[in-house]
Design an enzyme around this catalytic site. Structure first.
Site, mmCIF file in Angstrom:
data_model
loop_
_atom_site.group_PDB
_atom_site.id
_atom_site.type_symbol
_atom_site.label_atom_id
_atom_site.label_comp_id
_atom_site.label_asym_id
_atom_site.label_seq_id
_atom_site.Cartn_x
_atom_site.Cartn_y
_atom_site.Cartn_z
ATOM 1 N N GLU B 44 0.843 -1.201 0.000
ATOM 2 C CA GLU B 44 0.000 0.000 0.000
ATOM 3 C C GLU B 44 0.882 1.257 0.000
ATOM 4 O O GLU B 44 1.836 1.368 0.751
ATOM 5 C CB GLU B 44 -0.846 -0.030 1.277
ATOM 6 C CG GLU B 44 -1.834 1.108 1.420
ATOM 7 C CD GLU B 44 -2.624 1.001 2.729
ATOM 8 O OE1 GLU B 44 -2.278 0.142 3.576
ATOM 9 O OE2 GLU B 44 -3.591 1.759 2.908
ATOM 10 N N LYS B 116 -8.915 2.955 -1.969
ATOM 11 C CA LYS B 116 -9.267 2.194 -0.758
ATOM 12 C C LYS B 116 -10.702 2.524 -0.340
ATOM 13 O O LYS B 116 -11.099 3.689 -0.338
ATOM 14 C CB LYS B 116 -8.298 2.598 0.345
ATOM 15 C CG LYS B 116 -8.337 1.776 1.600
ATOM 16 C CD LYS B 116 -7.201 2.233 2.520
ATOM 17 C CE LYS B 116 -7.021 1.357 3.724
ATOM 18 N NZ LYS B 116 -5.798 1.768 4.475
ATOM 19 N N CYS B 152 -5.583 -3.054 1.848
ATOM 20 C CA CYS B 152 -5.398 -3.085 3.309
ATOM 21 C C CYS B 152 -6.693 -3.270 4.088
ATOM 22 O O CYS B 152 -7.262 -4.357 4.097
ATOM 23 C CB CYS B 152 -4.651 -1.832 3.758
ATOM 24 S SG CYS B 152 -3.880 -1.990 5.391
#
Lengths: 576, 576
Positions: B44, B116, B152
């Site tokens: 990430e 994200k 994530c």
């Protein structure tokens, strides 16, 4: 003919001091009763103080806060305030998590309980971390009038809770707030509140917190605005105040419940009988806002006073260098705490000029504060000799600043004063300070004031004194002489820094304006100067992290609301 | 028969150093190509580093990051890696705001770009402040296999993006991560990833960052898990590593697009031809996790090494007192940087015992690091005489600690070393340190280690040395003698503090366990002791704010992830 009298209790709560804040609520509720008000509105989280930060995550604290609301309901009845409808802010906790909550208390009971819907998460606010958002709106009917409630940020949202209340129908909206003071924000509260009042189709009552809390300062400035946008009342800034306003409200007999704008509206009837006719107030109580300089000066005075008081100190101690920063800090401290609570220390080294010592002594004379001289030559000499620092430049310069920091801390340990750091925002931005030296202190009053602005405040404060026929507090020489750290012979700030006028212009654009390298170039600054300043700022992040907190007067102050990583290979200055 | 070889590039990015991180991506992509991988997944925000904190809010930084992605696509082609599908993490910016983004690069082009979805906002994470959430999922078909991506926290959410990919259909899910190391977290990553792989109906590739960044340390521990929960590969902890895994994937020929679980799934075909048959790897590469003590020691070593390196230092300097804290700090520093980069200074005062001086010298001998003695008696004497500090207790004690801090800073200014603070978490929790004294330093390696744990680490490190036939680095006497600050004759820590075993038990419950007064009472602690400890902790908040940062090994470390107001009238100890 008015039929509802509302009081806005613009109080100064202390974060965490639930017992003290409860006493404050009882005092001010009694005052509202004495003023024959029917309703009193306290600010957001008035029982716990604001911001509670991660205290919101401690369930024992939330339980203490909930218990305090129930206790307050009972104690209001005991105090004869049972028939007063009291809106109080507090921290709640339920299965979803902690809540930024407000409750309405009436006749010993919690008759409405609501959670903030919109949680700000920018600048000084981290509310997505601290709270969960609410989904309900509680409307109560008192004397036949329907009163809705929204909390702080809720009124900043289009299509939010105010829209919902407008659709469901209310006669009045109360809004507890904890809205920090911010400089150079045009007065956007009043037009915003007016717009929301129109949307609600009802007057809006905006009750704000006042006072300093850590690095924030709340300016009060509570207002009441009619559905037509008329200003019906305005409290003075920076002081505790009970604003009492008479309202002439048409009882709309609203009854719609259920979902509006995604929120659940609930209603409860407390009483349908109109209030007994009474003698209205002779005047509409509208205070004048302060001028820009007076506003900033007040914010700095209140921020310093409350930091000292809320942390259990009674006096402050710091170096009087003869320069402008310590002179302005001293004038602020005397305005905040009185001359007997201010202790100045002159700490001359062999590089200190005669005029510096004289200007420091003159400052103390003008202010009437405590003053002593503690030369640092002997202390510096031991270090210079043992570590062979003579002629090493930075190491020798820093030792002088650090010896002074230690000396102040020793006096603080002996006598119990809070040490103040006197650095300004320009120094802090470019790292022109010695960590563990002049950065020593528990609070830095002018941390968020650029150097140029420090001079402006000095001139303004002196002029105010002259207007009142008083001695101007700041020696003229401290304002006019070229600034110097006096850590080596003949040193001037301009040896290491661009001229402050230029420097502050660039910093203002880079920090307050969030402008990048290209923008600064387009604004006409020299590429070398931009480069030099931006690199200084980027590299000083580490020092800023260890600097004491100080009152914020902008939302681009360094500290919690401006979080850059300590290690930062990327430089704005590399992006040209 | 495997038909896709995937590489996980477990790299150590530096926040802000986009140019350096780009070079890292090119190097590791070349290695992946050398290992004949078809796909390589970086962690990430691998191009910007993580966490970028408020750098995310600077639009020039986001623009530089976007530009770097486009440049990297071209440079990968130039480096012969054009046919490699490269997943890279970066900061994006669009009209909604900054984004925690990942892009897939292929043949010089960005073929997928995704933001994200779930933004954590607790503990060390403030992502609601830094980013806006994404709404789309980009699936690409390579060699006939459909590859989806999640970032994530997305995998920690039930009914989130993985559910959507499972419903839409994919053959493989890649997940770039920046998941910080946390002690005493049971290994929850593996079962979680296994559960999500089952939900996706496809193997899940979890590529994590490694290395220290400010106060966080990332442990790597990248894994690949099959749809049936089998562990197909695991990288070692705390080192950069290219994990290469062969996957046998049934090409499902998925084609569903549109909305799934509230997210918009898009597809793009890069190639439908199966990969050419190849010789599979001989072994499944599964590294063993480290023991608890080895894991903590590695975290502290890596955190210290990367803080020094990423901030442009080459060496460290700190006081060698003869006590356990400085001894463990020294052993960590030598493991992190080598003996030639470690400078110990013995700074005896008139209260320093002979054994302390000997233990400090013995430590330096065992480690082979630099060592010098600088007595502080003369410096202390000047202050004591000029300010009449003799017999004043705290003021006299603090001067000794502060003289030492200044001495270290002067040597740092002269020689360029980073000063380390050697305090532990117990001291920091209860405020048993001198601000501007032993708290001086740019980094505090054992800031998040309770005193009892410091002793355990010392014994463990010595035992490891013995196993390897090396000299144990820490003198036995430093481990066994009763701790003392030696600021007055015969002083012991237990004069001011409860016994460390008891103290650490209470602190562990109060801080790590978030337990309140009632819980501690129920756990059997004496009311007076609970009271005493909790008051010390509540009152030390101010000191902790000015303490340097240090590697976090728990999420209840003091610092950014534990934010309590400085002024706090409420005390847990008052709630009994």
């Amino acid at each position: 003919m008015p039929q509802l009298r509302i009081a806005l209790a613009q109080i100064n709560s202390t974060v965490g001091d639930i017992a003290g804040n409860t006493r404050l609520h009882l005092d001010w509720a009694r005052q509202a009763l004495g003023a024959r008000a029917h309703v009193v509105v306290f600010p957001e989280m008035s029982l716990t103080g604001y911001p509670v930060e991660d205290l919101s995550l401690r369930s024992t604290f939330a339980q203490a806060s909930r218990q305090a609301v129930d206790d307050l309901a009972g104690r209001l009845v005991e105090a004869g305030c049972g028939d007063l409808l009291v809106y109080v802010g507090y921290l709640d906790l339920d299965e979803a998590g902690p809540r930024d909550a407000a409750a309405a208390l009436y006749r010993g009971e919690v008759v409405a309980r609501q959670f903030k819907h919109h949680l700000p998460n920018y600048g000084v606010f981290d509310e997505h971390r601290w709270f969960k958002a609410g989904q309900t709106l509680d409307v109560v009917r008192l004397h036949g009038l329907d009163i809705g409630m929204v909390i702080c940020e809720d009124i900043w949202q289009d299509g939010g809770p105010v829209t919902a209340l407008g659709e469901a129908g209310v006669d009045l909206v109360v809004a507890p707030n904890a809205s920090p003071y911010e400089r150079s924000k045009d007065d956007i509260r009043l037009p915003l509140v007016a717009r929301r009042a129109a949307e609600a189709g009802a007057p809006l009552v905006y009750a704000n917190l006042v006072g300093g809390q850590d690095d924030l300062v709340f300016d009060g400035d509570s207002i009441v605005v009619g559905a037509n946008g008329d200003l019906l009342g305005r409290a003075p800034q920076f002081v505790e105040h009970l604003l009492v306003v008479d309202l002439d409200l048409p009882a709309g007999g609203h009854s719609a419940e259920g979902e509006f704008a995604g929120l659940k509206v609930r209603r409860r009837v407390l009483g349908t009988e109109p209030a007994a006719p009474y003698e209205p107030l002779a005047e509409v109580p509208i205070s004048e806002p302060l001028s820009d300089e007076a506003e900033v000066w007040s914010a700095l005075v209140v921020g310093l006073r409350d930091y000292v008081r809320k942390n259990g100190f009674r006096s402050v101690l710091f170096g009087f260098s003869g320069g402008i920063d310590s002179a302005v800090t001293a004038a602020l401290a005397v305005d905040a705490l009185g001359p007997d609570a201010v202790y100045g220390v002159s700490m001359p080294s062999k590089y200190s000029s005669a005029h510096s010592r004289e200007d420091a002594a003159e400052l103390a004379r003008r202010l009437g504060c405590h003053f002593r001289t503690e030369p640092v030559e002997d202390m510096v000499e031991v270090y210079v000799n043992q570590l062979n620092l003579a002629g090493t430049g930075l190491a020798e310069e820093n030792i002088q600043a650090r010896v002074r920091g230690m000396l102040l801390m020793a006096l603080s340990n002996l006598e119990g004063h809070l040490v103040l750091a006197t650095g300004n925002k320009t120094e802090l931005a470019v790292g022109y300070s010695t960590i563990y030296g002049d950065a020593v202190g528990g609070f830095a009053p002018i941390k968020d004031v650029f150097k140029r602005h420090v001079w402006e405040l000095a001139r303004w404060r002196n002029a105010e004194a002259e207007k009142r026929g008083e001695t101007p507090p700041i020696p003229e020489n401290s304002i006019t002489k070229p600034p110097s750290a006096e850590l080596r012979p003949g040193q001037l700030d301009t040896d290491s820094l661009p001229d402050y006028a230029l420097l502050d212009d660039i910093l203002d654009d880079y920090i307050e304006g969030d402008r990048g390298y290209g923008d600064l170039l387009a604004a006409g600054f020299e590429p070398e100067t931009i480069d030099r300043v931006l690199r200084m700022v980027d590299r000083a992040e580490y020092k800023r992290r260890q600097y004491p907190i100080g009152t914020k007067i902008t939302f681009k102050a360094f500290g919690r609301d401006r979080r850059l990583p300590i290690t930062n290979g990327w430089r704005e200055g590399d992006q040209r």
